[in-house]
Design an enzyme around this catalytic site. Sequence first.
Site, PDB file in Angstrom:
ATOM      1  CB  SER A 104      27.871  74.606 -10.135  1.00 57.37           C
ATOM      2  OG  SER A 104      28.706  74.605  -8.984  1.00 57.37           O
ATOM      3  CB  SER A 106      30.733  71.948  -7.054  1.00 56.52           C
ATOM      4  OG  SER A 106      30.575  73.163  -6.347  1.00 56.52           O
ATOM      5  CE  LYS A 161      34.472  74.306  -5.920  1.00 51.80           C
ATOM      6  NZ  LYS A 161      33.563  73.464  -6.724  1.00 51.80           N
ATOM      7  CB  SER A 264      33.633  69.401  -6.904  1.00 51.89           C
ATOM      8  OG  SER A 264      34.259  70.532  -6.328  1.00 51.89           O
TER       9      SER A 264
END
Length: 299
Positions: A104, A106, A161, A264
């Site tokens: 993704s 994010s 993250k 995100s």
Amino acid sequence: MNFTLILFILTIVTGVAWLADRFVFMPGRRRRADAALAEFDRQQRAAGTQHALAGNEAASARARVRDEQLRQPWWLEYSASFFPVILLVFVLRSFIIEPFKIPSASMVPTLQVGDFIVVNKFSYGLRLPVLNRKVVPLGDPQRGDVVVFRYPEDESVDYIKRVVGLPGDTVSYQDKRLTINGQPVPEQALPDYFDAERVNYAKQYREDLLGRKHLILNNPSVPPYVLGASQFPNREACQYNDRGVVCKVPAGSYFVMGDNRDNSADSRYWGFVPDRNLVGRAFFIWLNFGDMKRIGRFD
């Protein structure tokens, strides 16, 4: 089924087959091979000099007899033979490094969709595979680390993250500005970034997360408040308002955010990452089929 569990089961099954072959089946095949060779030699002597095989022909025939008796059954050939390779992959993947693919946007602009990355599995301690229980503490995440972890709401899914809050920190994200323990995190404005996924331009900044510099994106058209936060453990440690969120990070947990701040799903929405969910620290891009130049370390 979890791939680590599958690999663990394969390692056990092929390992048992390898041990059985080494200590049970192989000695039996050798005994049969020795007996077959003894019978071959006896027949050669009985045939006499005129009818016995001679020279290279005899040696080749003798080798065929031996190889036939030593040949593994098909089920051993496809189990025990693969054990060393499977064991090596299991050890590397469980304790040293593991590859992941970014699915993704994010973490844009730091990581792009399609990046294949390498994760250091021992940065935060050696953990038992499958159980994911830390047995040898070697270190803890630091602010600014890019980490892979098992998603707290579905531990079969891996997320990536950036760590912005450590245990005991007060993390404030108000009006799209990050503050840690009352200290605003410095930002340096950079030229706008074209967000290909949303087909618009986002504001780009170089964020200095208490000494760790990296790029982040903010989309001015997205409001600052958090919409749709779930009922996660220790949710009472967070206060939500129309400007954003303020959280006190509980012991043994971390507050993480994506670098693409308005694209995100992170700790603002589903809460804190427990230490037991950590997989490792991401540090290297080794391939992206869409951009072959994206190879190397990243901040």
